[in-house]
Design a protein around this motif. Structure first.
Motif, mmCIF file in Angstrom:
data_model
loop_
_atom_site.group_PDB
_atom_site.id
_atom_site.type_symbol
_atom_site.label_atom_id
_atom_site.label_comp_id
_atom_site.label_asym_id
_atom_site.label_seq_id
_atom_site.Cartn_x
_atom_site.Cartn_y
_atom_site.Cartn_z
ATOM 1 N N ILE A 1 -9.057 1.225 1.181
ATOM 2 C CA ILE A 1 -10.024 1.871 0.295
ATOM 3 C C ILE A 1 -9.295 2.552 -0.863
ATOM 4 N N GLY A 2 -9.816 2.351 -2.061
ATOM 5 C CA GLY A 2 -9.312 3.084 -3.221
ATOM 6 C C GLY A 2 -10.473 3.878 -3.767
ATOM 7 N N MET A 3 -10.258 5.141 -4.076
ATOM 8 C CA MET A 3 -11.383 5.919 -4.596
ATOM 9 C C MET A 3 -10.916 7.094 -5.434
ATOM 10 N N PRO A 4 -11.797 7.593 -6.307
ATOM 11 C CA PRO A 4 -11.438 8.764 -7.102
ATOM 12 C C PRO A 4 -11.696 10.050 -6.337
ATOM 13 N N HIS A 5 -11.717 11.133 -7.066
ATOM 14 C CA HIS A 5 -11.861 12.462 -6.476
ATOM 15 C C HIS A 5 -13.199 12.680 -5.771
ATOM 16 N N ARG A 6 -14.282 12.146 -6.396
ATOM 17 C CA ARG A 6 -15.630 12.495 -5.940
ATOM 18 C C ARG A 6 -15.910 12.015 -4.509
ATOM 19 N N GLY A 7 -16.113 12.948 -3.610
ATOM 20 C CA GLY A 7 -16.473 12.601 -2.240
ATOM 21 C C GLY A 7 -15.309 12.144 -1.388
ATOM 22 N N ARG A 8 -14.104 12.273 -1.919
ATOM 23 C CA ARG A 8 -12.945 11.735 -1.220
ATOM 24 C C ARG A 8 -12.725 12.395 0.144
ATOM 25 N N SER B 1 -7.307 2.292 5.678
ATOM 26 C CA SER B 1 -6.395 3.130 4.898
ATOM 27 C C SER B 1 -7.010 3.498 3.567
ATOM 28 N N LEU B 2 -6.774 4.728 3.207
ATOM 29 C CA LEU B 2 -7.201 5.206 1.895
ATOM 30 C C LEU B 2 -5.919 5.373 1.087
ATOM 31 N N VAL B 3 -5.837 4.654 -0.020
ATOM 32 C CA VAL B 3 -4.608 4.675 -0.801
ATOM 33 C C VAL B 3 -4.539 5.966 -1.619
ATOM 34 N N ALA B 4 -3.357 6.587 -1.603
ATOM 35 C CA ALA B 4 -3.173 7.794 -2.409
ATOM 36 C C ALA B 4 -3.360 7.419 -3.870
ATOM 37 N N ASN B 5 -3.932 8.311 -4.639
ATOM 38 C CA ASN B 5 -4.139 7.966 -6.052
ATOM 39 C C ASN B 5 -3.889 9.164 -6.948
ATOM 40 N N PRO B 6 -3.543 8.888 -8.173
ATOM 41 C CA PRO B 6 -3.347 9.998 -9.102
ATOM 42 C C PRO B 6 -4.681 10.382 -9.708
ATOM 43 N N SER B 7 -4.661 11.326 -10.594
ATOM 44 C CA SER B 7 -5.874 11.762 -11.260
ATOM 45 C C SER B 7 -6.408 10.661 -12.174
ATOM 46 N N HIS B 8 -5.510 9.820 -12.666
ATOM 47 C CA HIS B 8 -5.918 8.777 -13.606
ATOM 48 C C HIS B 8 -6.958 7.866 -12.978
ATOM 49 N N ALA C 1 -6.928 3.867 -11.878
ATOM 50 C CA ALA C 1 -5.572 3.294 -11.873
ATOM 51 C C ALA C 1 -5.205 2.742 -10.503
ATOM 52 N N VAL C 2 -5.849 3.235 -9.483
ATOM 53 C CA VAL C 2 -5.486 2.797 -8.131
ATOM 54 C C VAL C 2 -6.035 1.394 -7.802
ATOM 55 N N ASN C 3 -6.997 0.938 -8.597
ATOM 56 C CA ASN C 3 -7.662 -0.341 -8.256
ATOM 57 C C ASN C 3 -6.695 -1.495 -8.027
ATOM 58 N N PRO C 4 -5.792 -1.790 -8.991
ATOM 59 C CA PRO C 4 -4.908 -2.925 -8.744
ATOM 60 C C PRO C 4 -3.954 -2.677 -7.578
ATOM 61 N N VAL C 5 -3.629 -1.419 -7.332
ATOM 62 C CA VAL C 5 -2.719 -1.097 -6.229
ATOM 63 C C VAL C 5 -3.391 -1.474 -4.902
ATOM 64 N N GLY D 1 2.041 -0.987 -21.690
ATOM 65 C CA GLY D 1 0.620 -1.184 -21.349
ATOM 66 C C GLY D 1 0.351 -0.827 -19.900
ATOM 67 N N ALA D 2 1.408 -0.659 -19.125
ATOM 68 C CA ALA D 2 1.255 -0.314 -17.705
ATOM 69 C C ALA D 2 1.839 1.057 -17.432
ATOM 70 N N GLN D 3 1.873 1.887 -18.481
ATOM 71 C CA GLN D 3 2.582 3.167 -18.361
ATOM 72 C C GLN D 3 2.043 4.041 -17.230
ATOM 73 N N VAL D 4 0.734 3.958 -17.006
ATOM 74 C CA VAL D 4 0.163 4.814 -15.953
ATOM 75 C C VAL D 4 0.763 4.469 -14.595
ATOM 76 N N ILE D 5 0.957 3.188 -14.353
ATOM 77 C CA ILE D 5 1.528 2.775 -13.062
ATOM 78 C C ILE D 5 2.958 3.307 -12.951
ATOM 79 N N LEU D 6 3.639 3.325 -14.063
ATOM 80 C CA LEU D 6 5.017 3.792 -14.038
ATOM 81 C C LEU D 6 5.088 5.309 -13.832
ATOM 82 N N ASP D 7 4.325 6.027 -14.652
ATOM 83 C CA ASP D 7 4.380 7.498 -14.571
ATOM 84 C C ASP D 7 3.782 8.010 -13.266
#
Ligand SMILES: Cc1ncc(C[n+]2csc(CCOP(=O)(O)OP(=O)(O)O)c2C)c(N)n1
Ligand SMILES: [Mg+2]
Length: 1030
Positions: A315-322, A379-386, A389-393, A762-768
């Motif tokens: 599962i990939g998800m943002p902050h809301r309801g996590r 599994s719920l994948v850890a994700n950043p605030s962005h 961004a977690v979707n392709p991961v 173009g993939a800077q978010v994945i890098l940072d």
């Protein structure tokens, strides 16, 4: 012959003529001809009752989607006449058999007094009395058909989706019966629809129906609390499946026990938020309040998926309801969640140290038993605030699970991705990731997307955040169904979630569930939403929570008593209270952090072994056999024939190994050692610079042969699978995907190659957010390799620089902390966040790649990879460098000391990294300089303090220079400056490091080739001390 479109238009014209017989006599008709609009023929008729003009009737439906649909049917009929309904078959037959314009349509056989033939006059042109009656029936049936189709296409526009009832949605004119020449008076007249004429709910009915009956069911089906968009899907079977599931004779009903289960799950979701709100009043939790029905929906979706064979859900998800999803779907123990709320997160004493992340970003995984008793890993994948961004991961992780499980049918691992309404519409990575969904090496067999569509993004209204009608419109590009559902109808949410699960398992395609809901509080619980949305929040303040509504409904329906409901709530409250108390004394265990395959991989506090990276001579020869040959009869391109011949010579002579061969040797040897190797990126199969040729193409028949995929069959030995794949033209999604893939199994070498290094931004978010900081934040290791073609060759501002400075800035080394010598090689790497390398020989590249896997920890590797060096024979390696040198070389000392003065007499000690070495060497030779030593720093991070110090001591009297081809404000200069400073100190030498390179510049490189060459000449002569007033 007339075209299909012409035939359809003509046929529509005839239909409108037929339907006009109420208003115009045959004589009038012949007098006014067929071009007179009906509306003007009936003055005084109220607008709604006026029959529609031919133009409106024919064009609204025969343009756009309906026409596409008919055209689809037409092509199906062309291939197999029995694949479409007989009425359409007879219509197409006429059209195809050169029927005169306007005479293509023939009424369905059931309507004919006698069986029609292509030669018979068509109903539309018949002038007999019986013919007129038939014409009327045909006309009504056809118009009804169009009405039904309109509901299938546009019914969702009138669906009751918004629990707040604030959405303003005008009725599309094509949903109104008047559009088809029907009036209120027609509602109860029997209309012939034909047995099986229309798939879906009418199939089971008698051939005769009334407009009212049809309209009622259409509204219930398409304009209730679910709005479905599916008519854009090209595949007939898929559309039919949706119709069969929606256009049921009766609206679906849940049994009592099912309703209680839904209620109970809703109560867990509802009370979780209120419990947290009570205990942690000032904490941000980004609660699910207003979309609690997500939880019963997701749980039903996962239960059904488990029943259909899914064993792994990522599962990939943002902050809301996590947190709610973690507690109630993934079932992370409540004590662990509350412990994190109490501040006890991340640092697992003595086990792994990280700086952690806020609780609504953390990932986790648990085994759960689904309702049918099957075990399922969530599994719920850890994700950043962005956001997003977690979707392709997530996709990469799921694909890797399928790969390692040998699940070629993609039945057992499933991706579920949650989105916010503003994010799904706004973030480009959503589109980039959706476009991986059907690619052979990137597909995960269908992702289920759920949108928590609370109709707001922070403080921004949908009207300011998107240009599309729905936030989900982006998904229409990949031909998948979209279910919009009113979040206050929990049963409908559960129903579409179950349908989505079934769709995914059946068609292995993505599907979207858009839960239209509201956000009870502000963006977070401490935010004041009325500053910006006063009216919406006044409405929300009056809104009865879904929990209250549904419990009341079930109590009214006598599904359970009020006492039973209260008891349910108190059991849940007690469970939360217990978890809260336990959370006070809970200590996280390492097992919470490591997934199975990673057991044994060392964390930063454990001692890791150093392994040799060389391979044996027989192994090199064996791999040569794989790499230099193609199957008998395979017709290679003449240039490739020559290349393979030269490759063969390399292996025979044991010399001149180029970069592509070194890479293939690294890959092949790792495969033989049981490690999966996967290389992905734009055009990687051949290689941007036409050097890799990992996939060969037969010039006669186009078939392909990939030598490394055949290591096992050629050598008759076990080998892991090699995957090399040209990717879609996306950096963000593809790099994210490969990162996710690399997280699954440490026994693998996963590489992403940028077409040119500069495109990787173009993939800077994945890098940072992931690569450079993921391990420290989330305690998840990755050995991902980024290959970034880098090097100045006079080609202008683009493509010269991979922006090494950016990667170096992300490295976490401390220039002032020099590790003890014995720890330099191993511990330094183990403790760093990532490695940055710029190799000057193919063999060192080979060792760097093998080292990634042959150690018991994983670190991302940023590799500035070669461009013109690929063809510089001087850089090529001998076999001994693969077989006798047994590790990666962090620093190469002077390669020709015998040609120079004694070390203490050396006047210039030039440090450099990458291809500039060969320029320096050539310039030194040309100028016959004997007192300048050139040292190559192959590994920039972790900085090789020990080896640089050795060089400083070896040449005690030399002026020390850093030479680079990048401008001063780019490249490694500002990074190495600080590291050299402390290294000088460590050997008690006063710091003095001079710069030789291009001057500071906004653009990475000049456009003019001659200026490029001039700059090069200047900095080389500055470095070598040969500067003569240039
Ligand atoms: C890439 C990115 N840009 C901006 C933000 C800041 N931000 C956090 S939440 C949010 C609103 C998201 O709205 P939506 O997707 O509708 O989710 P909701 O909060 O409504 O559940 C924004 C703009 C972010 N986290 N990520
Ligand atoms: Mg939102």
């Amino acid at each position: 012959m007339i075209s299909l479109q012409q035939a359809l238009r003509q046929s529509m014209k005839n239909l409108t003529v037929a339907s006009s017989q109420r208003w115009t006599s045959t004589t009038q008709r012949s007098a006014i001809g067929m071009i007179r609009p009906f509306a003007s023929a009936t003055p005084g008729t109220p607008l709604s009752q006026q029959p529609k003009s031919r133009k409106e009737l024919s064009e609204t439906f025969l343009d756009g989607t309906s026409l596409v649909y008919v055209e689809d049917m037409y092509s199906a009929w062309k291939k197999d006449p029995s694949s479409v309904h007989k009425s359409w078959a007879s219509f197409f037959q006429s059209a195809d058999f050169d029927a005169p314009a306007g005479e293509a349509y023939m009424s369905p056989p059931t309507l004919q007094t006698s069986a029609p033939t292509a030669a018979q006059p068509t109903a539309a042109t018949s002038t007999t009395a019986g013919g007129s009656a038939n014409l009327k029936q045909v006309s009504e049936s056809m118009r009804l058909l169009l009405l039904i189709r309109a509901y299938q296409v546009r019914g969702h526009a009138m669906a009751n989706l918004d629990p707040l009832n604030l959405m303003v949605r005008p009725e599309p004119p094509e949903l109104n019966i008047s559009k088809y020449g029907f009036t209120e008076a027609d509602l109860d007249k029997p209309i012939f629809v034909g047995d099986g004429l229309i798939s879906g709910f009418l199939t089971n009915n008698a051939p005769q129906t009334t407009l009212r009956q049809v309209l009622t069911r259409l509204k219930q089906t398409y304009c209730g609390n679910v709005g479905v968009e599916y008519m854009h899907i090209q595949d007939r079977e898929m559309c039919d499946w949706i119709r069969e599931n929606f256009e049921t004779p009766q609206a679906p009903e849940y049994k009592h026990d099912e309703k209680v289960k839904i209620l109970e799950r809703l109560a867990w979701a509802d009370q979780f938020e209120s419990f947290l709100g009570l205990k942690y009043k000032t904490h941000k939790r980004f609660g699910l309040d207003g979309c609690e029905s997500l939880i019963p929906g997701m749980k039903a979706m996962i239960d059904d998926s488990a029943e259909m064979g899914v064993r792994d859900v990522v599962i990939g998800m943002p902050h809301r309801g996590r947190l709610n999803v973690l507690a109630n779907v993934v079932r992370k123990p409540l004590k662990a969640i509350f412990n994190e709320f109490n501040g006890g997160v991340v640092s697992l004493e003595g086990e792994y140290s990280g700086t952690g992340d806020v609780k609504y970003h953390l990932g986790t995984s648990y085994d759960r038993v689904a309702s049918n008793g099957n075990k399922i890993h969530l599994s719920l994948v850890a994700n950043p605030s962005h956001l997003e961004a977690v979707n392709p991961v997530v996709e990469g992780k799921v694909r890797a699970k399928q790969q390692y499980a040998g699940d070629t049918e993609q039945n057992t691992a499933l991706a579920i991705i949650l989105h916010g309404d503003a994010s799904i519409a706004g973030q480009g990575v959503v589109y980039e990731t959706l476009h991986l969904s059907k690619l052979a090496n990137y597909s995960t067999g269908g992702t289920i997307h759920i949108v928590v569509n609370n109709q707001i993004g922070f403080t921004t209204n949908p009207s300011s955040s998107r240009s599309s009608m729905y936030c989900t419109d982006v998904a229409k590009t990949i031909d998948v169904p979209i279910f919009h559902v009113n979040g206050d109808d929990v049963e409908a949410v559960v129903r579409v979630c179950k349908l989505a699960a079934e769709w995914r398992q059946r068609f292995k395609r993505d599907v979207i569930v858009d839960i239209v809901c509201y956000r009870r509080f502000g963006h977070n619980e401490t935010d004041q939403p009325k500053f910006t949305q006063p009216l919406m929040y006044t409405k929300i303040g009056q809104q009865t929570p879904v929990m209250e509504k549904y419990s009341k409904q079930l109590i009214d329906e006598k599904v359970l008593t009020s006492d039973q409901y209260q008891q349910m709530r108190s059991v849940i409250r007690d469970a939360y209270e217990k978890g809260f108390q336990e959370g006070m004394k809970y200590t996280p265990k390492p097992s919470d952090w490591f997934e199975n395959r990673w057991v044994g991989v060392k964390n930063t506090t454990q001692l890791a072994e150093v392994q040799s990276t060389n391979i044996s001579q027989p192994e090199v020869k064996a791999l040569g056999e794989v790499l230099c040959n193609v199957p008998a009869g395979f017709e290679l391109h003449p240039t490739l024939k020559r290349i393979l011949k030269e490759k063969n010579e390399m292996f025979e002579k044991g010399a001149g190994f180029d970069w592509a061969t070194a890479e293939a040797l690294a890959f092949g040897s790792l495969l033989l050692e049981g490690n999966h190797v996967r290389l992905s990126g734009q055009d990687v199969e051949r290689g941007t610079f036409s050097h890799r040729h990992s996939v060969l193409h037969d010039q006669n028949n186009g078939s392909t042969y990939c030598p490394l995929k055949n290591v096992s069959s050629v050598l008759k030995k076990d080998a892991a699978e090699y995957v090399v794949s040209n990717s879609s033209l996306s950096e963000f999604a593809v790099l994210g995907f490969e990162l996710g893939y690399s997280l699954e199994n440490p026994k693998s070498l996963i590489l992403w190659e940028a077409q040119f290094g500069d495109f990787s931004n173009g993939a800077q978010v994945i890098l940072d957010q992931f690569i450079s900081s993921g391990e420290q934040k989330w305690m998840r290791q990755s050995g991902l390799v980024m290959l970034l073609p880098h090097g100045y060759d006079g080609a202008g501002p683009e493509h010269s620089s991979c922006r090494l400075e950016r990667y170096l800035q992300l490295c976490d080394g401390d220039p002032n902390k020099i590790p003890p010598r014995e720890e330099a090689e191993r511990k330094q790497a183990q403790h760093s966040n990532m490695q940055v390398i710029n190799c000057t020989t193919p063999a060192n590249y080979f060792h760097a790649l093998r080292r990634q896997v042959l150690r018991d920890f994983r670190k991302p590797l940023i590799m500035a990879s070669p461009k013109w060096l690929l063809r510089l024979t001087q850089s090529f390696s001998s076999i001994d460098e693969f077989t006798k040198v047994n590790s990666f070389t962090r620093v190469y000392g002077e390669s020709n000391p015998q040609d120079l003065v004694a070390p203490e007499k050396v006047q210039r000690l030039i440090f450099c990294s990458g291809q500039v070495y060969y320029l320096l060497k050539a310039a030194r030779e040309a100028a016959k300089v004997k007192d300048a030593a050139i040292i190559r720093v192959e590994q920039l991070h972790p900085f090789p303090f020990d080896l640089v110090a050795d060089q400083l001591q070896h040449y005690p009297n030399a002026k020390v220079i850093w030479c680079q081809e990048e401008p001063m404000n780019m490249g490694p200069w500002s990074f190495v400056y600080h590291y050299f400073n402390s290294t000088f100190k460590s050997v008690n030498r006063p710091f003095n490091l001079q710069y030789a390179g291009r001057p500071s510049s906004a653009s990475p490189a000049v456009a003019s080739h001659s200026l490029h060459k001039l700059q090069e000449e200047i900095f080389l002569s500055e470095a070598l001390g040969t500067k003569k007033n240039i």
